[in-house]
Scaffold this active site. Structure first.
Site, PDB file in Angstrom:
ATOM      1  N   GLY A  47       0.784  -1.230   0.000  1.00  0.00           N
ATOM      2  CA  GLY A  47       0.000   0.000   0.000  1.00  0.00           C
ATOM      3  C   GLY A  47       0.809   1.269   0.000  1.00  0.00           C
ATOM      4  N   HIS A  48       2.122   1.175  -0.003  1.00  0.00           N
ATOM      5  CA  HIS A  48       2.980   2.377   0.078  1.00  0.00           C
ATOM      6  C   HIS A  48       4.042   2.330  -1.002  1.00  0.00           C
ATOM      7  CE1 HIS A  48       5.663   5.426   1.915  1.00  0.00           C
ATOM      8  NE2 HIS A  48       4.566   5.828   2.520  1.00  0.00           N
ATOM      9  N   PHE A  49       3.818   2.663  -2.121  1.00  0.00           N
ATOM     10  CA  PHE A  49       2.587   3.060  -2.789  1.00  0.00           C
ATOM     11  C   PHE A  49       2.363   2.087  -3.927  1.00  0.00           C
ATOM     12  CE2 PHE A  49       4.470   6.980  -1.091  1.00  0.00           C
ATOM     13  CZ  PHE A  49       3.428   7.473  -0.333  1.00  0.00           C
ATOM     14  N   VAL A  54       7.787   2.663  -2.060  1.00  0.00           N
ATOM     15  CA  VAL A  54       8.735   3.537  -1.366  1.00  0.00           C
ATOM     16  C   VAL A  54       8.735   3.122   0.102  1.00  0.00           C
ATOM     17  CG1 VAL A  54       9.247   5.917  -0.679  1.00  0.00           C
ATOM     18  CG2 VAL A  54       8.323   5.454  -2.956  1.00  0.00           C
TER      19      VAL A  54
END
Length: 141
Positions: A47-49, A54
């Protein structure tokens, strides 16, 4: 050089929250230098990203804190204790860290009085600073 097993004998962190792979340099109570190999299959990248993984800045700070905790907790009088965050000061993020990067983590204990210690922490990739901060540790029981 300390591997995962030796690191786990010093600090209480375990998978998936142990964020250092090895310690290559250790001066108990003074300094430690370690590495984190950033891989694509780590859960934060879901989820990041999406589409642009990252490493979250907060996880880089945590990896630095764990590296500093190895230094502080490797002295005999702190064996078996936990180092907690007291403060994060002057944190500066200077570069993205992405899967495939080898993050070098360094924390030098610059002051210590009783149960409180302050470390100058720097994380870098290929000699380029990714994040730097001053971390305050409180040694618990």
């Amino acid at each position: 050089m300390l591997g995962i097993k030796e690191i786990q004998e010093i600090i209480p962190h375990r998978h998936p929250f142990l964020l250092i792979d090895c310690i290559k340099e250790l001066e108990p109570g003074k300094k430690s230098v370690g590495y984190k190999s950033v891989t694509y299959n780590e859960p934060q990248f879901l989820g990041h990203f999406p589409g642009e993984p990252v490493m979250p800045g907060v996880l880089m700070i945590e990896a630095l804190a764990q590296t500093g905790a190895v230094a502080i907790l490797s002295v005999p009088e702190n064996k078996g204790k936990t180092a907690y965050f007291g403060a994060i000061n002057s944190a500066k993020f200077k570069r993205k860290v992405v899967p495939g990067d080898k993050l070098e983590l360094s924390c030098e204990i610059i002051r210590q009085k009783g149960r409180i210690g302050i470390g100058k922490a720097v994380a870098s990739v290929d000699g380029e600073i990714a994040v730097e901060a001053e971390l305050t540790f409180i040694i618990g029981e």
